[in-house]
Design a protein around this motif. Structure first.
Motif, PDB file in Angstrom:
ATOM      1  N   GLY A   1      48.507 -29.142  52.796  1.00 24.42           N
ATOM      2  CA  GLY A   1      48.825 -30.554  52.599  1.00 24.42           C
ATOM      3  C   GLY A   1      48.258 -31.500  53.639  1.00 24.42           C
ATOM      4  O   GLY A   1      48.596 -32.684  53.664  1.00 24.42           O
ATOM      5  N   GLU A   2      47.383 -31.001  54.500  1.00 26.40           N
ATOM      6  CA  GLU A   2      46.804 -31.853  55.541  1.00 26.40           C
ATOM      7  C   GLU A   2      45.786 -32.821  54.931  1.00 26.40           C
ATOM      8  O   GLU A   2      45.117 -32.502  53.951  1.00 26.40           O
ATOM      9  CB  GLU A   2      46.090 -30.989  56.586  1.00 26.40           C
ATOM     10  CG  GLU A   2      47.006 -30.216  57.501  1.00 26.40           C
ATOM     11  CD  GLU A   2      47.536 -31.057  58.672  1.00 26.40           C
ATOM     12  OE1 GLU A   2      47.342 -32.283  58.671  1.00 26.40           O
ATOM     13  OE2 GLU A   2      48.155 -30.448  59.568  1.00 26.40           O
ATOM     14  N   SER A   3      45.612 -33.954  55.551  1.00 26.12           N
ATOM     15  CA  SER A   3      44.532 -34.855  55.179  1.00 26.12           C
ATOM     16  C   SER A   3      43.224 -34.342  55.818  1.00 26.12           C
ATOM     17  O   SER A   3      43.225 -33.303  56.473  1.00 26.12           O
ATOM     18  CB  SER A   3      44.846 -36.281  55.622  1.00 26.12           C
ATOM     19  OG  SER A   3      45.114 -36.296  57.006  1.00 26.12           O
ATOM     20  N   ILE A   4      42.137 -35.070  55.590  1.00 30.61           N
ATOM     21  CA  ILE A   4      40.806 -34.575  55.969  1.00 30.61           C
ATOM     22  C   ILE A   4      40.260 -35.342  57.177  1.00 30.61           C
ATOM     23  O   ILE A   4      39.821 -36.474  57.040  1.00 30.61           O
ATOM     24  CB  ILE A   4      39.825 -34.708  54.777  1.00 30.61           C
ATOM     25  CG1 ILE A   4      40.406 -34.020  53.534  1.00 30.61           C
ATOM     26  CG2 ILE A   4      38.457 -34.131  55.135  1.00 30.61           C
ATOM     27  CD1 ILE A   4      39.620 -34.292  52.246  1.00 30.61           C
ATOM     28  N   PRO A   5      40.273 -34.715  58.373  1.00 28.84           N
ATOM     29  CA  PRO A   5      39.660 -35.385  59.520  1.00 28.84           C
ATOM     30  C   PRO A   5      38.142 -35.336  59.364  1.00 28.84           C
ATOM     31  O   PRO A   5      37.610 -34.317  58.933  1.00 28.84           O
ATOM     32  CB  PRO A   5      40.098 -34.540  60.727  1.00 28.84           C
ATOM     33  CG  PRO A   5      40.778 -33.337  60.193  1.00 28.84           C
ATOM     34  CD  PRO A   5      40.725 -33.349  58.718  1.00 28.84           C
ATOM     35  N   CYS A   6      37.474 -36.433  59.688  1.00 27.27           N
ATOM     36  CA  CYS A   6      36.018 -36.465  59.514  1.00 27.27           C
ATOM     37  C   CYS A   6      35.339 -36.944  60.784  1.00 27.27           C
ATOM     38  O   CYS A   6      35.975 -37.527  61.659  1.00 27.27           O
ATOM     39  CB  CYS A   6      35.654 -37.381  58.348  1.00 27.27           C
ATOM     40  SG  CYS A   6      36.232 -36.721  56.766  1.00 27.27           S
ATOM     41  N   ILE A   7      34.048 -36.692  60.859  1.00 27.51           N
ATOM     42  CA  ILE A   7      33.300 -37.038  62.071  1.00 27.51           C
ATOM     43  C   ILE A   7      31.871 -37.382  61.693  1.00 27.51           C
ATOM     44  O   ILE A   7      31.370 -36.956  60.635  1.00 27.51           O
ATOM     45  CB  ILE A   7      33.353 -35.862  63.084  1.00 27.51           C
ATOM     46  CG1 ILE A   7      33.103 -36.355  64.501  1.00 27.51           C
ATOM     47  CG2 ILE A   7      32.389 -34.743  62.679  1.00 27.51           C
ATOM     48  CD1 ILE A   7      33.641 -35.433  65.579  1.00 27.51           C
ATOM     49  N   SER A   8      31.216 -38.143  62.543  1.00 23.42           N
ATOM     50  CA  SER A   8      29.792 -38.424  62.362  1.00 23.42           C
ATOM     51  C   SER A   8      29.133 -38.525  63.732  1.00 23.42           C
ATOM     52  O   SER A   8      29.627 -39.218  64.613  1.00 23.42           O
ATOM     53  CB  SER A   8      29.614 -39.740  61.592  1.00 23.42           C
ATOM     54  OG  SER A   8      28.253 -40.111  61.559  1.00 23.42           O
ATOM     55  N   HIS A   9      28.069 -37.769  63.919  1.00 24.26           N
ATOM     56  CA  HIS A   9      27.281 -37.866  65.147  1.00 24.26           C
ATOM     57  C   HIS A   9      25.926 -38.475  64.770  1.00 24.26           C
ATOM     58  O   HIS A   9      25.399 -38.188  63.702  1.00 24.26           O
ATOM     59  CB  HIS A   9      27.052 -36.486  65.769  1.00 24.26           C
ATOM     60  CG  HIS A   9      28.324 -35.760  66.086  1.00 24.26           C
ATOM     61  ND1 HIS A   9      29.203 -36.186  67.047  1.00 24.26           N
ATOM     62  CD2 HIS A   9      28.881 -34.641  65.561  1.00 24.26           C
ATOM     63  CE1 HIS A   9      30.238 -35.360  67.105  1.00 24.26           C
ATOM     64  NE2 HIS A   9      30.070 -34.410  66.210  1.00 24.26           N
ATOM     65  N   ALA A  10      25.373 -39.308  65.659  1.00 23.40           N
ATOM     66  CA  ALA A  10      24.132 -40.007  65.311  1.00 23.40           C
ATOM     67  C   ALA A  10      23.054 -39.820  66.369  1.00 23.40           C
ATOM     68  O   ALA A  10      23.351 -39.700  67.558  1.00 23.40           O
ATOM     69  CB  ALA A  10      24.413 -41.497  65.144  1.00 23.40           C
ATOM     70  N   VAL A  11      21.802 -39.788  65.924  1.00 25.11           N
ATOM     71  CA  VAL A  11      20.665 -39.829  66.842  1.00 25.11           C
ATOM     72  C   VAL A  11      19.702 -40.929  66.387  1.00 25.11           C
ATOM     73  O   VAL A  11      19.513 -41.144  65.191  1.00 25.11           O
ATOM     74  CB  VAL A  11      19.894 -38.480  66.933  1.00 25.11           C
ATOM     75  CG1 VAL A  11      20.648 -37.467  67.771  1.00 25.11           C
ATOM     76  CG2 VAL A  11      19.593 -37.895  65.559  1.00 25.11           C
ATOM     77  N   GLN A  12      19.131 -41.614  67.365  1.00 28.71           N
ATOM     78  CA  GLN A  12      18.177 -42.677  67.055  1.00 28.71           C
ATOM     79  C   GLN A  12      16.771 -42.126  67.226  1.00 28.71           C
ATOM     80  O   GLN A  12      16.405 -41.619  68.290  1.00 28.71           O
ATOM     81  CB  GLN A  12      18.415 -43.871  67.977  1.00 28.71           C
ATOM     82  CG  GLN A  12      17.512 -45.056  67.649  1.00 28.71           C
ATOM     83  CD  GLN A  12      17.769 -46.245  68.564  1.00 28.71           C
ATOM     84  OE1 GLN A  12      18.908 -46.505  68.955  1.00 28.71           O
ATOM     85  NE2 GLN A  12      16.733 -46.964  68.922  1.00 28.71           N
ATOM     86  N   LEU A  13      15.983 -42.257  66.143  1.00 31.46           N
ATOM     87  CA  LEU A  13      14.646 -41.665  66.099  1.00 31.46           C
ATOM     88  C   LEU A  13      13.591 -42.765  66.045  1.00 31.46           C
ATOM     89  O   LEU A  13      13.764 -43.759  65.329  1.00 31.46           O
ATOM     90  CB  LEU A  13      14.522 -40.768  64.863  1.00 31.46           C
ATOM     91  CG  LEU A  13      15.601 -39.681  64.720  1.00 31.46           C
ATOM     92  CD1 LEU A  13      15.660 -39.166  63.293  1.00 31.46           C
ATOM     93  CD2 LEU A  13      15.314 -38.548  65.689  1.00 31.46           C
ATOM     94  N   GLU A  14      12.495 -42.589  66.772  1.00 30.05           N
ATOM     95  CA  GLU A  14      11.443 -43.614  66.777  1.00 30.05           C
ATOM     96  C   GLU A  14      10.047 -42.989  66.824  1.00 30.05           C
ATOM     97  O   GLU A  14       9.862 -41.926  67.409  1.00 30.05           O
ATOM     98  CB  GLU A  14      11.584 -44.514  68.017  1.00 30.05           C
ATOM     99  CG  GLU A  14      12.750 -45.471  67.939  1.00 30.05           C
ATOM    100  CD  GLU A  14      12.852 -46.381  69.165  1.00 30.05           C
ATOM    101  OE1 GLU A  14      13.924 -46.965  69.353  1.00 30.05           O
ATOM    102  OE2 GLU A  14      11.865 -46.485  69.926  1.00 30.05           O
ATOM    103  N   VAL A  15       9.097 -43.692  66.207  1.00 35.95           N
ATOM    104  CA  VAL A  15       7.687 -43.314  66.412  1.00 35.95           C
ATOM    105  C   VAL A  15       6.966 -44.488  67.056  1.00 35.95           C
ATOM    106  O   VAL A  15       7.334 -45.621  66.883  1.00 35.95           O
ATOM    107  CB  VAL A  15       6.961 -42.935  65.093  1.00 35.95           C
ATOM    108  CG1 VAL A  15       7.390 -41.559  64.635  1.00 35.95           C
ATOM    109  CG2 VAL A  15       7.202 -43.968  64.006  1.00 35.95           C
TER     110      VAL A  15
END
Lengths: 332, 332
Positions: free
Chosen positions: A318-332
């Motif tokens: 019956g638990e709710s859903i913990p969520c996460i997001s990790h980000a990286v910034q990419l450049e050329v």
């Protein structure tokens, strides 16, 4: 300090010098079909089980990424990988194929960006010279583990997504060529109380919004500064929720935001909200997106994969859903 | 380069400034009983399920470690954690209790040393100032997930170990006080073909031997240079195999080697080979060992936790057990 807020800055700018993707038959009919290194005709990939096929895809993507970069196994210092299967067996068993160290990570469908973030940290600090960051997933092994036996033929609800069969990986190096990783934003767990395991997009959208807005704040940028703001696998519905959540806080990302899950399949209606799974953003990034960056079509990309940190046990309790997001910034 | 072989050196020597352990009732009767911060009378810990109890132990250990160091939540930059439950739900749900970023890791019972290794890398490089590294396990949730329902009362074979109910965590900081982390050795996956899921010690011993000998080579040290060479949960049998494997290669560690699984329970015969689980080395390290280091009884410790990277699916499909060990060198 090389950190502001939750964002770590890489002054030596580690580079993605090589990348590879392997994808399933259904996936190859979509946008990544023309960009992936291997497109399978048979999703069993010559193996006796779905799990072994998943592991083989991951191992193959790692091998091809190493080879395409002009490297041999002895050039690589480390593998950073994880996957959706219990105890990340695809990654662990793939690591067995190589003679370099392995650090297992788990961040559900944001495993690709977590691996890249950690890898960039390590290369930037001079601990290692070259690492491989990789992940993948398989529709059939995910269905078996998380949902129902395929043979049952269960009906899918309209808010559901389709787990991508595919794997992707890249080499992150201290060489000055390829696609630069400029900084990375570490995500916090967000839980808005969603309990519907078929509606991952709604569960994950707040985590994506939190990390993307934290990134804007820490780097003093806004959506206009990017050619692409790429999320992992929110799907069509989750993508709309993300746009709403960020718009409410004064950030209009609608012109720049694309979700890997939303674009991966050709006929989106049939898969309802689109693709999901760790292999979703891994294959789209390591084929289509990196190729477009190499050609200069995209010059600055924020890659914020998202992960739903649930299990069948936590949902059953019956638990709710913990969520996460990790980000990286990419450049050329 | 700050690396030789597979060992990364930390010239700024990040320090363990605070630590905490929570352990179950059975565990509190053994060596760690007098050192743990909380010893449970009831292993349900007031929760409705074993999994929730496991998560609460982990969350509590993290909170106490933060508090004992004189810190508040806002001082902490990051949590590095993982656990044995599918999709590392204990760590992910514990992370939900705190307002700092979270990076999920998985390395089975070597999760404690992997977390410390990554945390030390990040603090040493100046990316973060203070991180928490933590993990735990619960006998009943592990039995349910990996083996049989407790109610069945299955007989345990003599080579088996008992999953520890407990959690431990520590703060790794850029302050110059406490226990220094001098370097860390990244492990490679080792698989000697053991398929007996009840004999983890035999499966994991080669990985421990590989990492410990790699560490000796990279740091130009030998067993005599350490007060203690601490492995995770090889148990009594695995510990003997490790001593044999290293002795064969010219390293005699017998005088210095202690295994957390072997020492954790008072009456070892009853639990056959001793304790196991991510909570085993986490509780022993974060109570007894760190306290002894603070008092100067041990001045230089090599902590090499070990992990068996299998799942019930991989074993069911006839796969052998790939294992790994990551090590950190600790000094006062």
């Amino acid at each position: 300090m090389n950190k502001k807020g939750n964002t770590v800055f890489f002054k030596n700018a580690p580079c993605v010098t090589s990348f590879a993707a392997v994808c399933g038959s259904k996936e190859s009919a979509g946008i990544i079909g023309g960009y992936a290194d291997i497109t399978l005709q048979d999703d069993m990939y010559g193996e006796s089980t779905y799990e072994k096929a998943e592991c083989k895809m991951l191992s193959t993507a790692i091998s091809i990424a190493i080879e395409k970069g002009g490297y041999t196994e002895s050039d690589i210092d480390l593998l950073l990988s994880g996957d959706l299967l219990n105890q990340i067996i695809s990654a662990s068993f793939a690591a067995r194929d190589f003679n370099f160290p392995f650090l297992g990570v788990y961040s559900a469908c944001s495993t690709m960006s977590e691996s890249m973030l950690l890898g960039a940290m390590m290369v930037n600090a001079g601990y290692v010279q070259k690492i491989v960051a990789a992940t993948g997933s398989h529709f059939a092994s995910a269905e078996r583990q998380y949902r129902y036996p395929l043979e049952l033929g269960c009906t899918r609800p309209p808010q559901s997504q389709w787990t991508v069969t595919g794997a992707g990986g890249c080499v992150i190096s201290n060489e000055k060529r390829g696609i630069k990783i400029v900084n990375g934003t570490m995500g916090k767990v967000c839980d808005y109380g969603v309990t519907d395991v078929n509606n991952m997009g709604a569960a994950m959208a707040p985590a994506a919004a939190d990390t993307i807005m934290q990134h804007f704040k820490d780097t003093d940028t806004c959506a206009d500064d990017y050619d692409l703001i790429l999320t992992g696998d929110l799907g069509a519905l989750g993508s709309r929720i993300l746009k709403d959540l960020t718009w409410e806080k004064g950030y209009d990302i609608s012109e720049k935001h694309v979700d890997c899950g939303e674009i991966i399949y050709k006929v989106i209606e049939k898969e309802f909200q689109g693709g999901s799974g760790a292999g979703c953003s891994a294959t789209v990034l390591n084929s289509y997106v990196f190729t477009k960056m190499q050609s200069g079509a995209y010059r600055r990309v924020l890659f914020a994969a998202t992960g739903a940190l649930l299990s069948t046990v936590s949902s059953g309790q019956g638990e709710s859903i913990p969520c996460i997001s990790h980000a990286v910034q990419l450049e050329v």
